[in-house]
Design a protein around this motif. Structure first.
Motif, PDB file in Angstrom:
ATOM      1  N   LEU A   1      -7.350   3.217  -4.873  1.00  0.00           N
ATOM      2  CA  LEU A   1      -7.715   3.060  -3.235  1.00  0.00           C
ATOM      3  C   LEU A   1      -8.089   4.490  -2.770  1.00  0.00           C
ATOM      4  O   LEU A   1      -9.028   4.733  -2.213  1.00  0.00           O
ATOM      5  N   GLY A   2      -7.220   5.469  -3.193  1.00  0.00           N
ATOM      6  CA  GLY A   2      -7.449   7.028  -2.832  1.00  0.00           C
ATOM      7  C   GLY A   2      -8.786   7.336  -3.345  1.00  0.00           C
ATOM      8  O   GLY A   2      -9.439   8.251  -2.832  1.00  0.00           O
ATOM      9  N   TRP A   3      -8.728   6.898  -4.828  1.00  0.00           N
ATOM     10  CA  TRP A   3      -9.866   7.301  -5.564  1.00  0.00           C
ATOM     11  C   TRP A   3     -11.263   7.001  -4.652  1.00  0.00           C
ATOM     12  O   TRP A   3     -12.214   7.777  -4.691  1.00  0.00           O
TER      13      TRP A   3
ATOM     14  N   PHE B   1      -4.603  11.148  -2.253  1.00  0.00           N
ATOM     15  CA  PHE B   1      -3.745  11.253  -3.616  1.00  0.00           C
ATOM     16  C   PHE B   1      -2.448  11.433  -3.244  1.00  0.00           C
ATOM     17  O   PHE B   1      -1.707  11.887  -4.424  1.00  0.00           O
ATOM     18  N   ALA B   2      -1.704  11.538  -2.321  1.00  0.00           N
ATOM     19  CA  ALA B   2      -0.370  11.997  -2.107  1.00  0.00           C
ATOM     20  C   ALA B   2       0.610  10.790  -2.828  1.00  0.00           C
ATOM     21  O   ALA B   2       0.228   9.787  -2.393  1.00  0.00           O
ATOM     22  N   LYS B   3       1.423  11.186  -3.550  1.00  0.00           N
ATOM     23  CA  LYS B   3       2.255  10.414  -4.181  1.00  0.00           C
ATOM     24  C   LYS B   3       3.701  10.040  -3.325  1.00  0.00           C
ATOM     25  O   LYS B   3       4.304   9.180  -3.394  1.00  0.00           O
ATOM     26  N   ASP B   4       4.029  10.970  -2.420  1.00  0.00           N
ATOM     27  CA  ASP B   4       5.057  10.776  -1.352  1.00  0.00           C
ATOM     28  C   ASP B   4       4.993  10.994  -0.137  1.00  0.00           C
ATOM     29  O   ASP B   4       3.775  11.597   0.156  1.00  0.00           O
ATOM     30  N   PHE B   5       5.636  10.513   0.737  1.00  0.00           N
ATOM     31  CA  PHE B   5       5.173  10.634   2.146  1.00  0.00           C
ATOM     32  C   PHE B   5       5.395  12.319   2.789  1.00  0.00           C
ATOM     33  O   PHE B   5       4.713  12.391   3.707  1.00  0.00           O
ATOM     34  N   LEU B   6       6.144  13.009   2.169  1.00  0.00           N
ATOM     35  CA  LEU B   6       6.135  14.438   2.515  1.00  0.00           C
ATOM     36  C   LEU B   6       5.020  14.986   2.383  1.00  0.00           C
ATOM     37  O   LEU B   6       4.434  15.802   3.063  1.00  0.00           O
ATOM     38  N   THR B   7       4.503  14.948   1.224  1.00  0.00           N
ATOM     39  CA  THR B   7       2.858  15.390   0.800  1.00  0.00           C
ATOM     40  C   THR B   7       1.968  14.902   1.650  1.00  0.00           C
ATOM     41  O   THR B   7       1.248  15.749   2.293  1.00  0.00           O
TER      42      THR B   7
ATOM     43  N   SER C   1      -7.248  -4.803  -6.754  1.00  0.00           N
ATOM     44  CA  SER C   1      -6.259  -5.024  -7.722  1.00  0.00           C
ATOM     45  C   SER C   1      -4.940  -4.370  -7.401  1.00  0.00           C
ATOM     46  O   SER C   1      -4.040  -4.864  -7.559  1.00  0.00           O
ATOM     47  N   TYR C   2      -5.097  -3.187  -7.295  1.00  0.00           N
ATOM     48  CA  TYR C   2      -3.921  -2.381  -6.725  1.00  0.00           C
ATOM     49  C   TYR C   2      -3.497  -2.903  -5.553  1.00  0.00           C
ATOM     50  O   TYR C   2      -1.883  -2.695  -5.485  1.00  0.00           O
ATOM     51  N   LEU C   3      -4.053  -3.441  -4.735  1.00  0.00           N
ATOM     52  CA  LEU C   3      -3.270  -3.979  -3.528  1.00  0.00           C
ATOM     53  C   LEU C   3      -2.911  -5.311  -3.823  1.00  0.00           C
ATOM     54  O   LEU C   3      -2.337  -6.102  -2.860  1.00  0.00           O
TER      55      LEU C   3
END
Length: 624
Positions: free
Chosen positions: A75-77, A121-127, A481-483
């Motif tokens: 999705l981010g890509w 492309f953030a993997k976590d909420f802080l990023t 598919s990711y969703l």
């Protein structure tokens, strides 16, 4: 390594551009080169969904190691790749600005591109929060650009953005306290499990929703684009309108939509109650954006409301939570990038040549700027959802999903807004390009070649995607598919409908369109020749009425183009003006702030506030 380059190369570009800030060509060429290289990296990252990087900060929060990270997800890509393609076209266009370009915004724009990559492309909420905040601050400085009027618009924009940022960080901290992690995927799964029964989870959803509603300018926060878009630099407005408006959409799809789709909320028909609320907000946004766009005389304000209306379409598609609806929403997100960039670039070219933003002061540019005119013409056909251009297939998918979800009134609102879009888009066509050419523009020329190149590319993209929608739909499949949606094979020209026996092959529509053009051409060639009338032989004109000592309504038809329509809706809109309500809120906030400032300046008040602050810290430490 590729992810590191995506995040940190824009920062290097910002530093280098600062060294050559007085050399416009060097700065713009650097911007174009880095944008192209980032697109190249993104192209080869497609399918590498397990690529990630992490940085352990060596500290704990909520009993969890604080780790900042980035991860490629489909999705981010999807959003990142198409946003960079649009950025390349904007960069090429900007090279044609010559002495009128403000290269001082490029270093800040580089930082914004870094934030763009980080958000997607953030993997976590802080990023995610750090990149979200970087995006808000950098866009504020670009919009402000050192001018008083622009600074006022930028302050209005940043004020709403700060409200959204506050609700975002509050929601993130509450979610971390609930899940003991900042990982996005893990946290969303926990929300799905608790959203329907846990009041805290519902509060978190509302906080996130406020953040993303503000950023995407969804009702009732639809008012800021008309100020920010209008005063932002012409070369930056396409990025602001087509790309930055999608950050809120991305947040909705990634954080909120899975919860609404899978959590057992109370059903209303074929969807649940929160999703129906989202559909209503989307419908109101689309209709209000369309109506307000019709009333504008400033070209940039008109298209600000046009962007608001298109965000409403996307929200309506997402509200169905169906494969076809989400597919149409994602598809329209990219289509909006394409045709709205074409519109903004064509209008930026006319403003570049004429120096005018008011439509009634221009006219007759069709013969002076034919390629710019053709770009605008195709773009408004696409924006109105007319085949065979790219706006049609995505709108068709969204309407199909609304009907299959038994939301006919929402579908009617979308059809009304889509039909109305041609009204305000045609107004610019008639006012700027048709009609009489003012004397002061007799010697005006077509836009420079570097401005025309991206316009021609965008015209080709609108036609190609409209005839072969599978080119984009195939790229959407991994995101679906990711969703959690089950996807199948995608045809280049045939779209699967949400209704039975309603699949559509757009190639046949294209053949019908071509046949119609051929027939119209033959009729023109072999019909009786018409008398050619000079362009000046017209009772209307493009000059400013003040130059002739008369009033606009008696001189230029484009000034009050939809006056009867305006008289119908203005009384209604005056009664439900959220801009005026926000003004009242702002005035009262200023009064409270002044009272608090007087209180704070007193010595005894300072001691009281210091004591309260220490007490809050002690209580907070005990609770945490």
């Amino acid at each position: 390594m590729d992810l590191i380059i995506l995040i940190f190369l824009p920062i290097i570009g910002a530093l280098i551009s600062l060294l050559f800030i007085k050399h416009k060509k060097i700065v713009l060429t650097l911007f174009l080169g880095i944008s192209a290289y980032l697109s190249y990296i993104l192209y080869f990252l497609y399918g590498k969904w397990d690529t990630f990087i992490e940085y352990d900060l060596g500290m704990k929060l909520f009993n969890e190691n604080v780790v900042l990270g980035f991860k490629v997800n489909p999705l981010g890509w999807y959003f990142a790749f198409f946003s960079m393609l649009i950025t390349i076209l904007i960069a090429i266009f900007s090279l044609g600005y010559k002495d009128k370009y403000n290269q001082g915004i490029i270093p800040i724009w580089f930082v914004l591109i870094m934030a763009n990559m980080g958000i997607f492309f953030a993997k976590d909420f802080l990023t995610f929060f750090i990149m979200w905040e970087a995006m808000g601050i950098t866009s504020y400085f670009i919009i402000a650009q050192g001018k008083k009027i622009a600074e006022k618009a930028a302050r209005f924009y940043i004020s709403l953005s700060l409200i959204g940022t506050s609700t975002l960080i509050f929601g993130i901290l509450l979610l971390a306290s609930l899940t003991s992690t900042f990982n996005i995927e893990t946290s969303v799964m926990a929300l799905i499990a608790n959203a329907s029964t846990d009041n805290m989870a519902k509060i978190i959803l509302v906080l996130f929703a406020i953040t993303f509603l503000i950023k995407s300018a969804v009702f009732p926060f639809y008012m800021w684009p008309s100020r920010a878009y209008a005063e932002a630099p012409d070369e930056f407005t396409p990025f602001l309108s087509t790309i930055m408006s999608k950050y809120g959409i991305y947040g909705f799809i990634l954080f909120i939509m899975p919860v609404l789709k899978y959590a057992p909320f109370q059903a209303i028909g074929k969807i649940n109650a929160p999703a129906y609320i989202l559909a209503i907000l989307g419908a109101i946004t689309a209709v209000i954006g369309t109506i307000l766009a019709i009333f504008q005389t400033d070209m940039k304000k008109l298209f600000a409301y046009s962007s608001v209306s298109n965000i409403g379409y996307i929200m309506m598609g997402l509200s169905t939570m169906s494969l076809t609806g989400v597919q149409g929403a994602l598809f329209h997100s990219v289509n909006h990038m394409v045709f709205k960039t074409a519109i903004f670039l064509s209008l930026a070219a006319t403003i570049y040549r004429t120096g005018e933003r008011d439509m009634h002061k221009v006219g007759g540019l069709v013969y002076r700027m034919p390629i710019t005119f053709m770009t605008y013409l195709l773009a408004i056909i696409a924006a109105a959802g007319i085949p065979p251009l790219n706006g049609f297939p995505s709108k068709w998918l969204i309407i199909q999903s609304l009907m299959s979800s038994r939301m006919p009134f929402i579908a009617i609102a979308m059809i009304f807004a889509s039909a109305g879009s041609f009204m305000y888009l045609f107004r610019i066509l008639a006012s700027v390009f048709l009609g009489q050419l003012p004397d002061k523009y007799k010697n005006i020329k077509e836009a420079p070649p570097l401005m025309l190149i991206p316009m021609v590319i965008l015209m080709g993209a609108m036609m190609l995607i409209g005839v072969l929608p599978g080119l984009v739909l195939r790229v959407i499949n991994p995101a679906l598919s990711y969703l959690g949606f089950e996807t199948g094979e995608i045809s280049l020209s045939t779209m699967k409908s949400a209704l039975s026996n309603s699949d559509l092959n757009v190639t046949y529509i294209f053949y019908i369109f071509v046949a119609g053009v051929v027939v119209a051409g033959l009729l023109y060639i072999f019909s009786a020749k018409q008398e050619t009338i000079p362009q000046e032989d017209n009772y209307t004109a493009g000059e400013d009425p003040k130059d002739w000592g008369t009033t606009p309504d008696r001189f230029n038809f484009s000034y009050g183009f939809y006056q009867p329509f305006k008289e119908i809706f203005i009384p209604i809109l005056n009664k439900v003006s959220f801009t005026r309500w926000m003004g009242y809120f702002g005035d009262n906030l200023v009064r409270v702030s002044k009272s608090l400032r007087k209180f704070y300046r007193r010595i005894d008040a300072s001691l009281i506030m210091l004591t309260l602050g220490i007490l809050i810290m002690v209580i907070g430490g005990i609770l945490i």
